[in-house]
Design an enzyme around this catalytic site. Structure first.
Site, PDB file in Angstrom:
ATOM      1  N   LYS A 212       0.861  -1.191   0.000  1.00  0.00           N
ATOM      2  CA  LYS A 212       0.000   0.000   0.000  1.00  0.00           C
ATOM      3  C   LYS A 212       0.896   1.240   0.000  1.00  0.00           C
ATOM      4  O   LYS A 212       1.452   1.610   1.031  1.00  0.00           O
ATOM      5  CB  LYS A 212      -0.879  -0.014   1.261  1.00  0.00           C
ATOM      6  CG  LYS A 212      -2.225   0.636   1.119  1.00  0.00           C
ATOM      7  CD  LYS A 212      -2.222   2.131   0.902  1.00  0.00           C
ATOM      8  CE  LYS A 212      -2.030   2.913   2.178  1.00  0.00           C
ATOM      9  NZ  LYS A 212      -1.870   4.368   1.890  1.00  0.00           N
ATOM     10  N   GLY A 264       6.526   4.579   8.360  1.00  0.00           N
ATOM     11  CA  GLY A 264       5.719   5.795   8.420  1.00  0.00           C
ATOM     12  C   GLY A 264       5.875   6.447   9.782  1.00  0.00           C
ATOM     13  O   GLY A 264       6.878   6.243  10.470  1.00  0.00           O
ATOM     14  N   SER A 265       4.855   7.193  10.176  1.00  0.00           N
ATOM     15  CA  SER A 265       4.962   7.981  11.403  1.00  0.00           C
ATOM     16  C   SER A 265       4.821   7.094  12.640  1.00  0.00           C
ATOM     17  O   SER A 265       4.196   6.029  12.603  1.00  0.00           O
ATOM     18  CB  SER A 265       3.868   9.050  11.409  1.00  0.00           C
ATOM     19  OG  SER A 265       2.612   8.421  11.358  1.00  0.00           O
ATOM     20  N   THR A 266       5.363   7.592  13.738  1.00  0.00           N
ATOM     21  CA  THR A 266       5.305   6.837  14.997  1.00  0.00           C
ATOM     22  C   THR A 266       3.862   6.688  15.464  1.00  0.00           C
ATOM     23  O   THR A 266       3.465   5.627  15.958  1.00  0.00           O
ATOM     24  CB  THR A 266       6.179   7.545  16.056  1.00  0.00           C
ATOM     25  OG1 THR A 266       7.525   7.533  15.570  1.00  0.00           O
ATOM     26  CG2 THR A 266       6.122   6.839  17.393  1.00  0.00           C
ATOM     27  N   GLY A 269       2.320   3.983  13.484  1.00  0.00           N
ATOM     28  CA  GLY A 269       2.994   2.736  13.885  1.00  0.00           C
ATOM     29  C   GLY A 269       2.409   2.173  15.172  1.00  0.00           C
ATOM     30  O   GLY A 269       2.208   0.962  15.309  1.00  0.00           O
ATOM     31  N   GLU A 286       9.244   0.708  10.922  1.00  0.00           N
ATOM     32  CA  GLU A 286      10.301   1.708  10.674  1.00  0.00           C
ATOM     33  C   GLU A 286       9.640   3.065  10.826  1.00  0.00           C
ATOM     34  O   GLU A 286       8.864   3.473   9.955  1.00  0.00           O
ATOM     35  CB  GLU A 286      10.853   1.560   9.249  1.00  0.00           C
ATOM     36  CG  GLU A 286      11.480   0.224   8.935  1.00  0.00           C
ATOM     37  CD  GLU A 286      12.921   0.135   9.404  1.00  0.00           C
ATOM     38  OE1 GLU A 286      13.448   1.131   9.947  1.00  0.00           O
ATOM     39  OE2 GLU A 286      13.509  -0.944   9.236  1.00  0.00           O
ATOM     40  N   CYS A 320      13.390  10.224   7.411  1.00  0.00           N
ATOM     41  CA  CYS A 320      13.238   9.743   8.787  1.00  0.00           C
ATOM     42  C   CYS A 320      14.539   9.846   9.571  1.00  0.00           C
ATOM     43  O   CYS A 320      14.535  10.114  10.758  1.00  0.00           O
ATOM     44  CB  CYS A 320      12.748   8.305   8.777  1.00  0.00           C
ATOM     45  SG  CYS A 320      13.741   7.269   7.697  1.00  0.00           S
ATOM     46  N   GLU A 417       9.706  15.552  15.566  1.00  0.00           N
ATOM     47  CA  GLU A 417      10.155  15.393  14.187  1.00  0.00           C
ATOM     48  C   GLU A 417       9.439  16.431  13.318  1.00  0.00           C
ATOM     49  O   GLU A 417       8.219  16.424  13.229  1.00  0.00           O
ATOM     50  CB  GLU A 417       9.813  13.975  13.705  1.00  0.00           C
ATOM     51  CG  GLU A 417      10.373  13.670  12.346  1.00  0.00           C
ATOM     52  CD  GLU A 417       9.963  12.289  11.848  1.00  0.00           C
ATOM     53  OE1 GLU A 417       8.794  11.913  12.007  1.00  0.00           O
ATOM     54  OE2 GLU A 417      10.825  11.592  11.284  1.00  0.00           O
TER      55      GLU A 417
HETATM   56  P1  NAD Z   1       2.053   8.179   7.882  1.00  0.00           P
HETATM   57  O1  NAD Z   1       2.248   7.303   9.064  1.00  0.00           O
HETATM   58  O2  NAD Z   1       1.054   9.252   7.971  1.00  0.00           O
HETATM   59  O3  NAD Z   1       1.683   7.313   6.616  1.00  0.00           O
HETATM   60  C1  NAD Z   1       2.474   6.229   6.200  1.00  0.00           C
HETATM   61  C2  NAD Z   1       1.596   5.255   5.459  1.00  0.00           C
HETATM   62  O4  NAD Z   1       0.653   4.700   6.368  1.00  0.00           O
HETATM   63  C3  NAD Z   1       0.786   5.855   4.316  1.00  0.00           C
HETATM   64  O5  NAD Z   1       0.739   4.916   3.268  1.00  0.00           O
HETATM   65  C4  NAD Z   1      -0.597   6.036   4.946  1.00  0.00           C
HETATM   66  O6  NAD Z   1      -1.636   6.017   4.002  1.00  0.00           O
HETATM   67  C5  NAD Z   1      -0.669   4.826   5.834  1.00  0.00           C
HETATM   68  N1  NAD Z   1      -1.577   4.937   6.980  1.00  0.00           N
HETATM   69  C6  NAD Z   1      -2.065   6.052   7.566  1.00  0.00           C
HETATM   70  N2  NAD Z   1      -2.870   5.721   8.607  1.00  0.00           N
HETATM   71  C7  NAD Z   1      -2.889   4.371   8.662  1.00  0.00           C
HETATM   72  C8  NAD Z   1      -3.520   3.419   9.531  1.00  0.00           C
HETATM   73  N3  NAD Z   1      -4.294   3.808  10.549  1.00  0.00           N
HETATM   74  N4  NAD Z   1      -3.293   2.106   9.313  1.00  0.00           N
HETATM   75  C9  NAD Z   1      -2.494   1.685   8.314  1.00  0.00           C
HETATM   76  N5  NAD Z   1      -1.892   2.535   7.461  1.00  0.00           N
HETATM   77  C10 NAD Z   1      -2.072   3.859   7.629  1.00  0.00           C
HETATM   78  O7  NAD Z   1       3.503   8.742   7.575  1.00  0.00           O
HETATM   79  P2  NAD Z   1       3.922   9.686   6.384  1.00  0.00           P
HETATM   80  O8  NAD Z   1       3.541  11.071   6.758  1.00  0.00           O
HETATM   81  O9  NAD Z   1       3.475   9.144   5.084  1.00  0.00           O
HETATM   82  O10 NAD Z   1       5.517   9.512   6.400  1.00  0.00           O
HETATM   83  C11 NAD Z   1       6.311  10.264   7.207  1.00  0.00           C
HETATM   84  C12 NAD Z   1       6.771   9.448   8.401  1.00  0.00           C
HETATM   85  O11 NAD Z   1       7.422   8.262   7.959  1.00  0.00           O
HETATM   86  C13 NAD Z   1       7.794  10.181   9.208  1.00  0.00           C
HETATM   87  O12 NAD Z   1       7.485  10.085  10.572  1.00  0.00           O
HETATM   88  C14 NAD Z   1       9.087   9.456   8.892  1.00  0.00           C
HETATM   89  O13 NAD Z   1      10.058   9.564   9.880  1.00  0.00           O
HETATM   90  C15 NAD Z   1       8.637   8.073   8.663  1.00  0.00           C
HETATM   91  N6  NAD Z   1       9.599   7.300   7.867  1.00  0.00           N
HETATM   92  C16 NAD Z   1      10.366   6.357   8.492  1.00  0.00           C
HETATM   93  C17 NAD Z   1      11.316   5.641   7.776  1.00  0.00           C
HETATM   94  C18 NAD Z   1      12.172   4.597   8.452  1.00  0.00           C
HETATM   95  O14 NAD Z   1      12.794   3.802   7.753  1.00  0.00           O
HETATM   96  N7  NAD Z   1      12.227   4.564   9.756  1.00  0.00           N
HETATM   97  C19 NAD Z   1      11.464   5.866   6.415  1.00  0.00           C
HETATM   98  C20 NAD Z   1      10.674   6.834   5.805  1.00  0.00           C
HETATM   99  C21 NAD Z   1       9.729   7.542   6.552  1.00  0.00           C
END
Ligand code: NAD
Length: 506
Positions: A212, A264-266, A269, A286, A320, A417
């Site tokens: 996704k 994605g975001s904490t 997560g 991650e 990130c 962040e």
């Molecule tokens: P986000 O968590 O908002 O979204 C990430 C993904 O999760 C998107 O595809 C989104 O549609 C999906 N999502 C949103 N809500 C969801 C839910 N309730 N259940 C399942 N999926 C859901 O994050 P973002 O704004 O897209 O990305 C930025 C974040 O990602 C930052 O915090 C960044 O640090 C982190 N990031 C981490 C790494 C790593 O390797 N640690 C790498 C890249 C980005």
């Protein structure tokens, strides 16, 4: 305190005035400018509408619903994208299960490797097309998509293709088994690269996948689906479901998954952790970061300044592992900051498709709002904001490269962040103080150390609580090197031999 806040607000006003002064960069002051060098868009053909990729075919969403993906540099809609719901998740997971049981799972690793090599080679062959499409959909400069995102994505497929027939020698027992079907949710900051980080190890280990991508950057994942078709990958081995957070939530909740992998975001997560708890699904996360980039007074100054710039302004700071907290040894602070300001004045912000562009667009209006809000909190809490004079385009989502000095550890800009081109500068006197300040964060993804002393690098890296510690470099990635975090940065490793563990029943 009130005086501090007033000073901060005055600095912000000054910075805003400077930023609005058009066209005034260092290069301009020297009397010359770069001529535009736009990369052609001709190589990419963008459809008006895209379906989901399920069981080897592009299909509309069961509900018929679509959403627009927007060019962040112009705010123009690029295409309509199918929005998947629980019914589509069900179809994709069933296709992935069938492919796992009948085709991909029983296939010898040496055969799986051929498909992965084929995908890697096609990615190389079509790299310019991918680079242009990624820059259009994400807003990041073409020089980054061309030189970093796409080559690294291909390198990931090459690297894991090499493991596919050697899993018995990877240190997980003589005959490690795949887990089954993996549901994988990725963010928008490195859309194709994150897809490669997820798919390549999972497929090499013998799993099938439902991916996704993020709602603001679905296009390169869909082009990768086309590459899977082109490589002759058996139907159902890779499925791509586009949609927003609800689509991701429906995917991770599906009982037919054996494994959930999330970047994605904490905050999201944590939601996913709760959704997966007690289901028996394996999970890797991650998440975010707030890395310290630590510069000692014996560091080679020009090299360190390049590392600071790369650490926080690469990909507009939407990284990130960005070095978003700069810790400078007090005795070197004035000199380093002077050079840093001079260097920032040479950065070129603008059209992501221009080959001279250093700083592209912020990915979305929502992300821009978050960067603005956190930067304003820096002013309000008394830090001093500085940006080089630079002209922001009138349309699109833009934020100038920004430095905050006078930052204390309690400020929000030192703790949260920002995920944007904003650097918070703190100082330290002793190596122990640097370690204490660097570790004063709930995150633990990465850190950087700049010093000419090898012994100090080792001393520091043993004490820094971060998954990756870069020495005299920053933001350097290699498919053979594991990447991942501690604490609120998540758990599990991607990359290297370690990255296979997340997809093997070992
Ligand atoms: P986000 O968590 O908002 O979204 C990430 C993904 O999760 C998107 O595809 C989104 O549609 C999906 N999502 C949103 N809500 C969801 C839910 N309730 N259940 C399942 N999926 C859901 O994050 P973002 O704004 O897209 O990305 C930025 C974040 O990602 C930052 O915090 C960044 O640090 C982190 N990031 C981490 C790494 C790593 O390797 N640690 C790498 C890249 C980005």
């Amino acid at each position: 305190m009130a005086d501090d806040a007033e000073r901060g607000k005055a600095a912000a006003r000054r910075a805003t005035r400077e930023v609005r002064r058009p066209g005034a960069t260092l290069t301009a002051e020297r009397g010359w400018q770069y001529a535009p060098a736009p990369e052609s868009r001709e190589i990419v053909s963008i459809e008006p509408e895209y379906g989901l990729f399920v069981d080897g075919e592009f299909v509309p969403a069961a509900s018929g619903r679509t959403f627009a993906t927007v060019n962040p540099a112009t705010e123009e809609p690029i295409a309509q994208i199918a929005s998947a719901d629980a019914a589509d998740v069900g179809r994709a997971v069933t296709a992935a299960r069938t492919a796992f049981e009948r085709a991909w799972g029983p296939m010898p690793g040496s055969e799986r490797a051929k498909y992965l090599y084929r995908i890697a080679r096609i990615l190389q062959e079509r790299s310019r097309e991918f680079a242009v499409l990624e820059s259009i959909d994400n807003g990041k400069p073409i020089k980054e998509t061309r030189d970093v995102d796409i080559p690294l994505a291909a390198a990931h497929f090459f690297y894991y293709a090499g493991w596919a027939d050697k899993l018995g020698y990877a240190g997980f027992g003589s005959d490690p088994r795949p887990l089954g079907v993996a549901g994988q949710v990725i963010p928008w900051n490195f859309p194709l690269l994150m897809a490669a980080w997820k798919l390549a190890p999972a497929l090499a280990a013998g799993n099938t996948c439902v991916l996704k991508p993020a709602e603001t950057t679905p296009l390169t994942a869909l082009l990768l689906a086309e590459v899977c078709q082109q490589a002759g990958l058996p139907p159902g081995v890779v499925n791509v479901l586009t949609g927003a957070g609800e689509t991701g939530a429906a995917l991770v909740a599906h009982p037919g998954l054996d494994k959930v992998a999330f970047t994605g975001s904490t905050a999201v997560g944590k939601e996913i952790s709760r959704a997966v708890a007690g289901t028996g699904k394996r999970l890797t996360l991650e998440l975010g970061g707030k890395a310290a980039n630590i510069v000692f007074d014996d560091a080679p100054a020009d090299q360190a300044v390049e590392g600071i710039v790369n650490g926080i302004f690469f990909n507009q700071g939407q990284v990130c592992c960005a070095g978003s907290r700069l810790l400078i040894q007090e005795s070197a602070a004035d000199a380093v900051l002077g050079r840093l300001r001079a260097r920032l004045a040479t950065l070129r912000l603008g059209d992501p498709l221009d080959k001279n562009t250093d700083i592209g667009a912020i990915n979305s209006a929502e992300q821009l709002g978050r960067i603005r809000e956190l930067s304003d909190s820096g002013d309000a809490e008394g830090a001093e904001r500085w940006s080089p004079p630079c002209e922001l385009p009138s349309r699109g989502f833009w934020f100038p490269p920004t430095i905050f000095t006078g930052v204390s550890q309690s400020h929000r800009i030192a703790r949260e962040e920002i995920f944007g081109p904003v650097l918070s500068v703190l100082t330290f006197r002793t190596p122990q103080e640097a370690v204490t300040k660097a570790n004063n964060t709930p995150y633990g993804l990465s850190a950087g150390v700049w010093t000419e002393k090898g012994s100090r690098i080792l001393w520091m890296s043993q004490r820094l609580r971060a998954g990756v510690v870069w020495a005299n470099t920053f933001n350097r990635f290699d498919p053979a090197s594991p990447f991942g975090g501690y604490g609120e940065s998540g758990f599990g490793r991607e990359g290297g031999r370690h990255g296979l563990a997340a997809y093997l029943d070992a």
